[in-house]
Design an enzyme around this catalytic site. Structure first.
Site, PDB file in Angstrom:
ATOM      1  CB  CYS A  86      -1.366   0.276   1.416  1.00 45.31           C
ATOM      2  SG  CYS A  86      -2.243   1.357   1.072  1.00 45.31           S
ATOM      3  CG  HIS A 200      -3.280  -3.096   4.129  1.00 44.43           C
ATOM      4  ND1 HIS A 200      -2.186  -2.809   3.692  1.00 44.43           N
ATOM      5  CD2 HIS A 200      -4.196  -2.780   2.728  1.00 44.43           C
ATOM      6  CE1 HIS A 200      -2.615  -1.429   3.784  1.00 44.43           C
ATOM      7  NE2 HIS A 200      -3.060  -1.753   3.176  1.00 44.43           N
ATOM      8  CD  GLU A 202      -1.029  -5.188   6.177  1.00 44.74           C
ATOM      9  OE1 GLU A 202      -0.847  -6.030   4.943  1.00 44.74           O
ATOM     10  OE2 GLU A 202      -0.854  -3.860   6.312  1.00 44.74           O
TER      11      GLU A 202
END
Lengths: 230, 724, 82
Positions: A86, A200, A202
């Site tokens: 990002c 994302h 994560e």
């Protein structure tokens, strides 16, 4: 193996990234933007967030941080694997470590949603993620519309630099599956050992968070290797 | 300077002169002006707020601090509060909303808690200008929340003409801190240093609180525009991290954020809560502009500032700690033992007043003795709208109505997944968050049904609280505490004051009956433009303890053959206050909740969920029972739907009435549910069965059928569907 | 006649410019002498008008009604004939 997570003033996905790496039993360290010595790091992640408030242009101010010069050297000298997520992707583009740039979403609005992305070109840093693999990953950005200078798109595909594209649930790269107006639905690109993506991983470590495909992507990256100069 | 220039009445001015034993100088007058404003002093509402229950087994900190605190488990406390930023958002929607978010986040940080989540409650008119304001406000909330990295996990929006020139922007922030941490504004000790942290002070928002937020709007609102403040989430993020690091170091005696009325309010509150005074050296305050006067500096509402308080010996270590975040850190004064605040500017004494006068002596509005009983009396009989017919298009029209429509266009602009704790985000009755390392999680719901208070504010206040507890109950969460965001009209008008009192009486009675204390909140009055007041609107936020946050309870149809029940069906359904009544042009009064019955229903629902007997549930709210069922159907796996059987008699009121306490559930074993309900003294009504047919069909004298795809088009606002 | 109107929009001097502030810090970090950095927008519009003066009036109205936010921005208008 030690993974460095770069932190700029205004980064806000640094702890999410650290938690994800800890979940994967990987040793990691946060690296403040003023550091210039990246020895001892085997891999580096530039996490998401709003470094310097995303002021001027997303990633533009952070691209000039001292740590970025050090990172650039490690990439050139030792093909250090670098993953930009990002805002990290935006910073890598602004620094010139990745081709292209990220503009305002076509809607002009921030967008948070779960998207399907398709692996376009398999990358040696992501073993097990063959071309055509589909992943469900969250996005959350205002400036995620990937763009390249006129005439640059063909070369990107020819050189296998297009890593991820937004796709529909069946894996077809369609205009309506494009959440932000990226050219050719591009969600992630690579150049050598440097990879950037808008979604994302994560945030997608467990099915109860909406998807566990981020775990798959990150563990693959942690296993992947590149020969120097590849 | 005239008292009216700072918003004080002649009588208040006289009180001040009597307290001081002399005439105040201009700066002192300015200090009293902001702190005795409605916005800061709560002079009209404080006595009414005393009606609310504040005590409960989970309460760690009740009202009076920057935020309430409740106990989640042995490891974590939860700090939470709702706050409004209505007037600034009308003047400048993007920055007004953004600075509102920044402000409530700082309140939570000032409690030493790390913010985990935001929730928003928005009220707007229906005209084009209102749509523009809404778009700006959503941008502003996203701009701040997204950038500072706090997910917006739930929220609601609702519409009405009364909000046309008085939009409401209420934002709730929730954070956690380790149990045992007690930092707040009350710990300053004589000799402690006052440290100003964060943004340099400019001439932003001077008199924002005293004038902008404490008077009605008229043409002069235009001229107040230069006081607009700009939010800087980047600085906000650094300030938040620096403050939390300073708190965690254990070196602070107290923390107080700078919000409305800036340094003035911050210092006065800190001193008052700590039972102390202060010397303040204003020439040390870092300023963004040249030539700023003591008046400017004391009253500036520049955002992203925090006041830290620490013993002299801790200052150097704190400075080293905070330097990492690269934000200004300046000692601007020190705490003294006596009740006096002295403002120094280049060696001159610019003002000297007792903090207890500023923060504690504002005359409160006296209450008539009978008010408390009077506002609980039923309102003059309003014909309860009970439709005699049933039109199948009503369901499409209600789903397409502004108050019921899909909110994805709003919440998609908010980051709801950052921090990776959101196991249930926007689009449901309540949000669910995990807390890393704890088995228990957090359930959060927010609701502020102004429509229900339009004719009967008591019903609206009680209905709002009951609805929030109901939403928590659909997650089998144990309610821990409530925060109340009160929005109402000009308290100096008897009718509006009475509505405010009735609203609070309703909240108080419901909070007591549902056994959940109110630990803090916010009051925004003067929401009037040109004599037109808003519907009194109580935005209630509820926090509950969730027992299995990794598996939130479901709110859709999941298995063919499961039975659909209505728990606690309204014994006398009518359309009062409902979305359909509004569409039909006769809103009527919202029926007052039967609170003991609601309480029994919510306890029963939580038990049935935990026992696995109820497999999914949805709270009946805007749009009534059929809307709740349609929402469940739209969220169901494709090809699943529901077949309903209901009596034809009173079908419109049963289907679209929004009477309190009702919940739609699915069960595998209907007999078991009925037996348990009987034992618990809770009524249940069997309504239908989950079927392998992607439609809501209804047998009620006639047969009706709505394809889910069509319901979804209406709900998503596809033109041509559900237009009345 | 065809004209190109250029409207330059800047935050009013007293309004905080967080983006300018952050950019200033980086410019200084990079070794530049940089103070009071303010970030604005430049909007160009092509228009038909009878005269440069009329085009400027039109530009001013566009700025007042849409291009600038009078709550916190100032603007200036310039015109060139095409």
């Amino acid at each position: 193996m030690t993974v460095g997570v770069l932190v700029f003033p205004g980064s806000n996905c640094d702890w999410d990234t650290v938690h994800a790496l800890e979940d994967l039993k990987t040793e990691c360290r946060t690296i403040w933007y003023t550091e210039t010595d990246l020895r001892g790091l085997d891999r580096v992640i530039l996490p998401g967030g709003f470094a310097y408030g995303d002021y001027l242009r997303s990633g533009a101010l952070a691209a000039h941080a001292p740590v970025m010069a050090a990172l650039e050297r490690r990439v050139a000298e030792t093909a250090l694997p670098v993953l930009g997520i990002c805002n990290g992707f935006q910073i890598l583009c602004e620094r010139g470590l990745l081709p292209g740039a990220l503009r305002n979403n076509a809607s002009g609005q921030f967008r948070c949603s779960l998207e399907t992305v398709r692996v376009t070109a398999a990358h040696p840093l992501f073993p097990g993620l063959a071309a055509g693999t589909l992943l469900r990953l969250p996005i959350a950005h205002h400036e995620g519309s990937y763009t390249v200078p006129p005439g640059g798109l063909g070369a990107l595909f020819e050189q296998q630099q297009v890593f991820l594209q937004y796709a529909d649930a069946d894996g077809v790269v369609q205009a309506y599956a494009n959440p932000n107006g990226s050219v050719a639905n591009i969600a992630g690109v690579s150049r050598g050992s440097v990879v950037g993506l808008m979604p994302h991983p994560e945030r997608a470590m467990e099915s109860y968070l909406g998807s566990a495909d981020g775990r798959r992507l990150l563990s693959s990256w942690l296993e992947g290797g590149m020969r120097h100069g590849a | 300077m005239e008292p009216s220039a700072v918003g004080l009445t002649e009588a208040e001015y006289q009180t001040i002169a009597d307290l001081l034993g002399r005439q105040p100088n201009d700066l002192e007058l300015g200090l009293f002006g902001v702190l005795w404003s409605e916005h800061c002093s709560y002079k009209s509402s404080k006595t009414l707020l005393g009606w609310l229950p504040h005590e409960g087994p989970a309460v760690v900190q009740g009202p009076g601090e920057n935020a309430g605190v409740v106990r989640l488990n042995d490891a974590w406390d939860i700090a939470f509060k709702v706050e409004s930023h209505n007037h600034p958002s009308y003047v400048e929607p993007v920055q007004g909303a953004a600075t509102g978010v920044g402000g409530i986040i700082r309140d939570i940080v000032a409690m030493g808690a790390r913010p985990l989540a935001l929730a928003d409650s928005l009220r707007f008119g229906l005209d084009a200008a209102s749509r523009h304001l809404l778009a700006g406000v959503v941008t502003g909330i996203g701009q701040y929340g997204n950038a500072i990295g706090i997910p917006t996990v739930t929220g609601e929006a609702s519409f009405g003409h009364s909000y046309r020139k008085n939009p409401l922007v209420n934002v709730l922030c929730l954070g956690i801190r380790p149990t045992g941490r007690t930092i707040g504004a009350g710990g300053a000790r004589p000799g402690d240093q006052l440290i100003l942290l964060g943004q340099k002070t400019g001439r932003d928002g001077i008199h924002g609180a005293s004038l902008l937020a404490s008077q009605d709007f008229g043409a002069e609102a235009e001229t107040m525009r230069p006081t607009v403040q700009v939010g800087d989430p980047f600085m906000g993020k650094l300030l938040m991290e620096a403050t939390l690091a300073a708190v965690a170091s254990g070196r602070l005696s107290a923390v107080q954020d700078l919000g409305a009325a800036g340094l003035t309010s911050s210092i006065a509150e800190l001193c008052y809560r700590s039972g102390a005074g202060a010397d303040l050296w204003l020439d040390r305050v870092p300023c963004r502009e040249t030539g700023m006067t003591p008046y400017d500096i004391m009253l500036s509402e520049t955002q992203e500032r925090m006041l830290l308080v620490a013993a002299v010996g801790e200052v150097d270590d704190l400075r080293r700690l905070v330097d990492h975040f690269e934000i200004p850190f300046t000692v601007i004064g020190q705490v003294v033992a006596t009740d006096r605040l002295t403002v120094w500017f280049h060696g001159e004494r610019a003002a000297e007043v007792a903090p207890s006068y500023l923060a504690g002596a504002c005359p409160r509005r006296p209450l008539a003795a009978e008010l408390s009983t009077a506002v609980r009396q039923p309102v003059a009989a309003d014909p309860s709208p009970i439709p005699l017919t049933f039109e199948p298009d009503w369901l499409l029209q209600v789903l397409a109505a502004p108050d019921c429509r899909d909110r994805e266009a709003i919440y998609r602009q908010y980051d709801s997944t950052i921090q990776t704790n959101t196991t249930q985000g926007p689009g449901h009755d309540a949000a669910v968050l995990r807390v890393r390392g704890s088995a228990e999680g957090i359930c959060l719901a927010v609701s502020g049904p102004g429509r229900w208070a339009a004719r009967d504010a008591y019903a609206g206040g009680a209905g709002a609280v009951s609805r929030v507890i109901r939403q928590l109950a659909t997650q089998a969460a144990s309610p821990l505490g409530l925060t109340d965001g009160i929005n109402a009209g000009n308290p100096d008008r008897p009718q509006e004051f009475r509505a405010l009192a009735a609203l609070l009486a309703g909240i108080a009675d419901a909070a007591r009956a549902l056994d959940t204390p109110v630990t803090g909140g916010n009051v925004s009055l003067h929401n009037e433009t040109d004599g037109e007041a808003i519907w009194p609107t109580a935005v209630i936020g509820g926090v509950g303890r969730h027992f299995r946050p990794l598996q939130p309870y479901r709110d859709a149809f999941l298995r063919v053959g499961e039975r659909v029940y209505l728990i606690n069906p309204d014994p006398a359904p009518n359309l009062g206050g409902s979305v359909l009544a509004g569409l039909l042009g006769n809103l009527g009064s919202y029926p007052r909740p039967d609170l003991p019955r609601d309480a029994a229903c919510y306890r029963f629902l939580a038990e049935m969920l935990r026992a696995g007997i109820v497999t999914a549930s949805r709270s009946v709210g805007d749009g009534g029972v059929l809307t709740a069922i349609a929402r469940m159907a739209m969220d169901s796996p494709s090809r699943l739907g529901v077949r309903l059987f209901l009596p034809a008699d009173g079908l419109g009121a049963r289907g679209f009435g929004e009477g309190s306490g009702q919940v739609v559930v699915t069960v595998g074993d209907g007999e078991r549910l009925e037996g348990d309900a009987d034992r618990a003294g809770v009524r249940v009504l069997e309504m239908g069965i989950v079927v392998a047919d992607a439609a809501v069909s209804l047998e009620a004298g006639h047969s009706y059928r709505w394809d889910i795809s069509r319901l979804r088009r209406a709900w998503r606002g596809v033109p041509g569907e559900g237009e009345a | 006649m065809r004209y190109r109107i250029a409207v330059e929009v800047m935050l009013k001097p007293a309004i905080l410019d967080p983006a300018g502030q952050a950019t200033e810090g980086i410019l200084q970090q990079m070794g530049f002498s940089a103070e009071d950095v303010r970030i604005g927008k430049r909007i160009t519009v092509e228009t038909e008008a009878d005269s440069a003066a009329a085009a400027e009036i039109a530009g001013r109205q566009m700025a007042e009604k849409l291009l600038a936010n009078p709550v916190m921005e100032d603007f200036s208008v310039s015109v060139v004939a095409l």
